[in-house]
Design an enzyme around this catalytic site. Structure first.
Site, short mmCIF file in Angstrom:
data_model
loop_
_atom_site.label_atom_id
_atom_site.label_comp_id
_atom_site.label_asym_id
_atom_site.label_seq_id
_atom_site.Cartn_x
_atom_site.Cartn_y
_atom_site.Cartn_z
N HIS A 257 2.93 -16.16 59.49
CA HIS A 257 4.29 -16.64 59.02
C HIS A 257 5.17 -15.90 59.73
O HIS A 257 5.28 -14.70 59.91
CB HIS A 257 4.05 -16.28 57.22
CG HIS A 257 5.11 -17.59 56.72
ND1 HIS A 257 6.35 -17.10 56.63
CD2 HIS A 257 4.87 -18.57 56.44
CE1 HIS A 257 7.01 -18.07 56.03
NE2 HIS A 257 6.04 -19.12 55.97
N ASP A 308 -0.96 -23.16 53.55
CA ASP A 308 -1.72 -24.22 54.30
C ASP A 308 -3.27 -23.86 54.14
O ASP A 308 -4.29 -24.74 54.02
CB ASP A 308 -1.31 -24.63 55.46
CG ASP A 308 0.00 -25.16 55.53
OD1 ASP A 308 0.05 -26.36 54.94
OD2 ASP A 308 1.04 -25.09 56.35
N1 COA Z 1 -3.82 -17.14 64.74
C1 COA Z 1 -3.78 -16.09 65.60
N2 COA Z 1 -2.86 -15.28 65.87
C2 COA Z 1 -1.72 -15.55 65.39
C3 COA Z 1 -1.75 -16.65 64.26
C4 COA Z 1 -2.62 -17.27 64.02
N3 COA Z 1 -2.60 -18.30 62.96
N4 COA Z 1 -0.38 -16.74 64.05
C5 COA Z 1 0.47 -15.64 64.68
N5 COA Z 1 -0.36 -15.09 65.61
C6 COA Z 1 -0.05 -14.02 66.51
C7 COA Z 1 0.32 -14.75 67.69
O1 COA Z 1 -0.43 -15.16 68.67
C8 COA Z 1 1.59 -13.66 68.13
O2 COA Z 1 0.62 -12.52 68.76
P1 COA Z 1 1.09 -11.81 70.21
O3 COA Z 1 2.11 -11.47 69.86
O4 COA Z 1 -0.01 -11.10 70.77
O5 COA Z 1 1.45 -13.09 71.14
C9 COA Z 1 2.07 -12.93 66.80
O6 COA Z 1 0.67 -13.27 65.84
C10 COA Z 1 3.15 -13.71 66.42
O7 COA Z 1 3.02 -15.01 66.27
P2 COA Z 1 4.17 -16.29 66.74
O8 COA Z 1 3.50 -17.26 66.80
O9 COA Z 1 5.20 -15.65 67.49
O10 COA Z 1 4.82 -16.01 65.19
P3 COA Z 1 5.81 -17.18 64.60
O11 COA Z 1 6.65 -16.46 63.82
O12 COA Z 1 6.60 -17.74 65.85
O13 COA Z 1 4.90 -18.16 64.13
C11 COA Z 1 3.38 -19.51 62.72
C12 COA Z 1 4.87 -18.64 62.74
C13 COA Z 1 3.31 -20.00 61.46
C14 COA Z 1 4.10 -21.00 63.34
C15 COA Z 1 2.38 -18.92 63.30
O14 COA Z 1 1.84 -17.95 62.63
C16 COA Z 1 1.24 -19.88 63.67
O15 COA Z 1 1.18 -20.78 64.47
N6 COA Z 1 0.08 -20.12 62.71
C17 COA Z 1 -0.73 -20.95 62.60
C18 COA Z 1 -0.19 -22.39 62.18
C19 COA Z 1 0.13 -22.72 60.90
O16 COA Z 1 -0.66 -22.26 60.04
N7 COA Z 1 1.22 -23.10 60.49
C20 COA Z 1 1.48 -23.39 58.96
C21 COA Z 1 2.69 -22.44 58.58
S1 COA Z 1 3.12 -22.36 56.80
#
Ligand code: COA
Length: 372
Positions: A257, A308
């Site tokens: 998140h 979710d």
């Molecule tokens: N699975 C594996 N790794 C994850 C992850 C996940 N669900 N969510 C984040 N990470 C990792 C990223 O790969 C990144 O690692 P890195 O720095 O080594 O590249 C780090 O954690 C930061 O993630 P990032 O995508 O930059 O965070 P964000 O704040 O931009 O995105 C979300 C937040 C929610 C979009 C992201 O966590 C995600 O894509 N989650 C899965 C989708 C989801 O469940 N969405 C519903 C949100 S309520």
């Protein structure tokens, strides 16, 4: 320069909801989500988000009545439904019908606050009906009319399944609706506010919000979680599956998140509900797989489940078809979106951020024949 993806940028002032990401706390208008989840109905939540206080008994009766009156979709929906059920995915159907609803709204294009409040109630009342009817239509079942005697949550389940849910199921679903109702500047709410800030109308803002919710990084994650649980099939296969995905640098849906650095407080309730439903149904598989995934993702990546993750198994246990999970999220979040649109309209300045240009400069035009 702010972080990529507007990280840490404050995009609006709001009195509607607040998150403490370090402590894992969520508040609607100053009330802790734990307090609300266990004590109020979704109808009270809608009132709270829109009026910034909980309703009196009389006010609750009034909003119940308003929602009941507005639940029946307009006649034109019946005409469009066969095409939509055949051609459109559930979220596309919702985006299209909410957009089309603007043309038939009894308040027309008025955006004064009283009209916007009525439009908000109409949208909150009708979105669940649209989802239930779409599912009936595509499966060749009769369209079930709303039942004025039922609560918002119970009525949706009854319209969807054709039979009245148990009191326990209705209460659990009601709690899900409250838990998903609002969440500060998430992508879809931000979208709604951007559209509203141009002084575009309520339906335009909510249509755009539905479009933003659709994606798998936002509301679309819950469907993907359930597909993953079904693919894993049994708890003993979860560890290998998750480690394999992580080794391929794939994201695990339902984890991570932007704001929470600890457990998402909504996940606490959804985990408990998933366990309870698994026990009640005599089939704890989906809860157990989820729990095992949670353990592995924490060990491997230190990430917590978001809203979710456990919502997926809860909805599945409640008999909601998987591709309706995100539309169901919309049915709840419509309460927050509409409250934010009103808040934006009532103290508006167009949302117009800057960009940082990183392209080439100083280029000179060439005739098309000379370009290579
Ligand atoms: N699975 C594996 N790794 C994850 C992850 C996940 N669900 N969510 C984040 N990470 C990792 C990223 O790969 C990144 O690692 P890195 O720095 O080594 O590249 C780090 O954690 C930061 O993630 P990032 O995508 O930059 O965070 P964000 O704040 O931009 O995105 C979300 C937040 C929610 C979009 C992201 O966590 C995600 O894509 N989650 C899965 C989708 C989801 O469940 N969405 C519903 C949100 S309520």
């Amino acid at each position: 320069m702010p972080g990529k993806g507007l990280e840490d940028v404050v995009a609006a002032q709001t009195s509607i909801s607040d998150i403490d990401g370090k402590m894992g706390r969520l508040f609607y208008v100053g009330y802790d989500i734990h307090d609300l989840a266990t004590n109020v109905s979704f109808e009270e939540t809608i009132f709270l988000l829109h009026n910034l206080r909980l309703p009196t008994k009389t006010e609750l009766d009034q909003i119940n009545e308003q929602l009941t009156v507005e639940r029946m979709p307009s006649p034109w929906i019946r005409e469009m439904l066969p095409t939509l059920a055949k051609e459109a995915s559930p979220m596309s159907m919702l985006r299209t019908t909410v957009s089309a609803m603007s043309a038939y709204d009894s308040d027309g294009w008025s955006s004064d606050d009283a009209a916007n409040y009525r439009k908000s109630i109409r949208l909150c009342a009708r979105i669940p009906s649209l989802v239930a009817w779409y599912d009936a239509q595509r499966n060749g079942r009769d369209l079930v009319d709303p039942n004025p005697k039922l609560s918002h949550a119970a009525n949706f389940l009854a319209m969807l399944t054709g039979s009245e849910p148990s009191a326990d199921d209705a209460r659990i679903f009601d709690m899900c609706l409250t838990l998903h109702a609002d969440h500060t500047m998430n992508a879809s709410t931000f979208t709604a506010r951007v559209v509203a800030s141009t002084l575009a109308d309520m339906h335009s803002a909510v249509t755009a919000a539905i479009a933003a919710l659709k994606g798998p990084l936002h509301g679309g994650a819950n469907e993907r979680v359930m597909k993953m649980l079904l693919e894993i099939r049994e708890p003993v296969r979860a560890e290998e599956f998750i480690k394999g995905k992580l080794a391929e640098r794939e994201k695990i849906m339902g984890f991570g998140h932007r704001v929470y650095k600890t457990e998402d407080p909504r996940a606490t309730h959804l985990r408990r509900m998933s366990q309870q439903l698994g026990e009640q149904r005599g089939d704890p598989t989906w809860f157990e797989i989820s729990h095992e995934i949670e353990r592995v993702v924490m060990e491997e990546k230190g990430l917590y489940p978001n809203v979710d993750f456990y919502a997926a198994s809860v909805y599945y246990y409640l008999g909601i078809p998987i591709d309706l999970f995100t539309p169901v999220f919309s049915a709840s979040r419509a309460s927050g979106w509409t409250a934010h649109v009103r808040e934006q309209h009532n103290d508006n300045r167009i949302i117009r951020p800057e960009s940082e240009y990183i392209g080439p400069r100083g280029r000179i035009w060439q005739p098309i024949e000379e370009r290579g």
